[in-house]
Design an enzyme around this catalytic site. Structure first.
Site, PDB file in Angstrom:
ATOM      1  N   SER A 137      48.742  43.673   8.204  1.00 20.18           N
ATOM      2  CA  SER A 137      48.430  43.829   6.944  1.00 20.18           C
ATOM      3  C   SER A 137      48.867  43.940   6.163  1.00 20.18           C
ATOM      4  O   SER A 137      50.519  44.035   5.425  1.00 20.18           O
ATOM      5  CB  SER A 137      47.265  45.317   7.431  1.00 20.18           C
ATOM      6  OG  SER A 137      46.837  45.091   6.445  1.00 20.18           O
ATOM      7  N   TYR A 150      45.377  53.797   7.389  1.00 18.37           N
ATOM      8  CA  TYR A 150      45.473  52.404   7.765  1.00 18.37           C
ATOM      9  C   TYR A 150      46.946  51.778   7.634  1.00 18.37           C
ATOM     10  O   TYR A 150      47.109  51.267   7.647  1.00 18.37           O
ATOM     11  CB  TYR A 150      44.281  51.985   7.522  1.00 18.37           C
ATOM     12  CG  TYR A 150      44.258  50.244   7.694  1.00 18.37           C
ATOM     13  CD1 TYR A 150      43.673  49.998   9.004  1.00 18.37           C
ATOM     14  CD2 TYR A 150      44.586  49.214   6.777  1.00 18.37           C
ATOM     15  CE1 TYR A 150      43.713  48.392   9.418  1.00 18.37           C
ATOM     16  CE2 TYR A 150      44.591  48.456   6.850  1.00 18.37           C
ATOM     17  CZ  TYR A 150      43.927  47.826   7.938  1.00 18.37           C
ATOM     18  OH  TYR A 150      43.928  46.352   9.034  1.00 18.37           O
TER      19      TYR A 150
END
Length: 247
Positions: A137, A150
Site C-alpha cells: 500500500s 494496517y
C-alpha cells in the site's frame, strides 16, 4: 507476467480491487481462480463470470494449506499468485481495546501473505515461468495515523517482498509488488469513503503497467507522492495532511 495467458489465483477477490483485477485479467485472456470466505458469494461470482473458486480464510493456516492443495490439483498450470487479501481497521492507540484489531490485521495482512507464499511457492518454482504478486500500500511508505497496524503490516509486506525477490534470483519465479493508493472500495466497511481514486481508473493503470512489463513495483500515478515522500522530504507534511482528513 503475461496477462494474456496466465493461470492466476487471487485470494480476497470477492470484492474491491481483488474482484476488479480478477475481471480484468480474465478479460485479457488469463484463467482466474478467486478465493474468499463466503461460499454463496463465490458460487454467485462463478456463475456470473466463470471464475474458478475456492473457500479460503487467510487468517487460518489450515484453510490456506487446504485451499492451496485444492487449487493446485484443479489447476496444475497455475503460474501466478496474487496475495490480495487484507483488512484495514481504525485503531486508537491510547486504549488497549485496539489490540484485538491489531492481532487480526497482522494475522490477515502479514501472516496471511507469508503463509500463502509458503503454500504455493514449491508449485510455482516447478513451473517454467511464474509470478508472485504481493500487495502492499502507499500507506506502507507514508502512514495514515488512524490505521497504524494496517500501515505497519503493509510496510512489512514491502520488506518481505524485497527479501523474497532476492532469494528467488535465478529461479523461474518473478516477484512483483502492487502498491495501491487509496481506491474507492469497501476496504474500511460499506459506505466508508476515504477519498480514493475510482476503481476503474486504478485498474486501467495497473493493467497498462502489467502489459508494459513494469517491475518490480506496480505504481500508479496517485501513489507516487506517498511512495517517495521520505525521499522528497515532505513525508511529515503528508502524514499530517492524511491525519487531518475525516474518515
Amino acid at each position: 507476467m503475461d496477462i494474456t495467458n496466465a493461470t492466476v489465483f487471487i485470494p480476497g477477490a470477492t470484492s474491491g480491487i481483488g474482484l476488479g483485477l480478477a475481471l480484468r485479467l480474465q478479460e485479457a485472456g488469463s484463467t482466474v481462480v478467486i478465493g474468499g470466505r463466503r461460499r454463496a458469494l463465490l458460487e454467485s461470482l462463478a456463475a456470473e463470470h466463470g471464475f474458478g473458486t475456492v473457500e479460503i480464510d487467510v487468517s487460518d493456516p489450515a484453510s490456506i494449506t487446504a485451499a492451496a492443495a485444492s487449487v493446485i490439483e484443479a489447476y496444475p498450470a497455475l503460474d501466478t499468485l496474487v496475495t490480495m487479501s487484507g483488512i484495514m481497521r481504525q485503531e486508537d492507540l491510547r486504549s488497549s481495546s485496539h489490540l484485538a484489531d491489531a492481532v487480526d490485521t497482522v494475522s490477515t495482512n502479514l501472516l496471511g501473505t507469508i503463509r500463502l507464499i509458503d503454500a504455493f511457492l514449491p508449485h510455482l518454482l516447478s513451473r517454467p515461468a511464474a509470478t508472485v504478486v504481493t500487495v502492499s500500500s502507499g500507506l506502507a511508505f507514508t502512514p495514515l495515523a488512524a490505521t497504524p497496524t494496517y500501515n505497519a503490516t503493509k510496510a512489512a509486506v514491502h520488506s518481505y517482498t524485497l527479501s523474497l525477490r532476492q532469494q528467488l534470483v535465478g529461479s523461474s519465479v518473478s516477484v512483483l509488488e502492487l502498491v495501491p493508493p487509496a481506491v474507492a472500495t469497501d476496504l474500511q466497511g460499506a459506505g466508508v469513503d476515504f477519498g480514493g481514486m475510482p476503481l476503474d481508473e486504478f485498474l486501467d493503470e495497473v493493467i497498462a503497467l502489467l502489459e508494459s512489463g513494469a517491475a518490480p513495483e506496480i505504481l500508479v500515478q496517485n501513489v507516487l507522492p506517498l511512495r517517495w515522500a521520505e525521499r522528497d522530504g515532505n513525508q511529515q507534511q503528508l502524514i499530517e495532511m492524511l491525519a487531518s482528513r475525516r474518515h
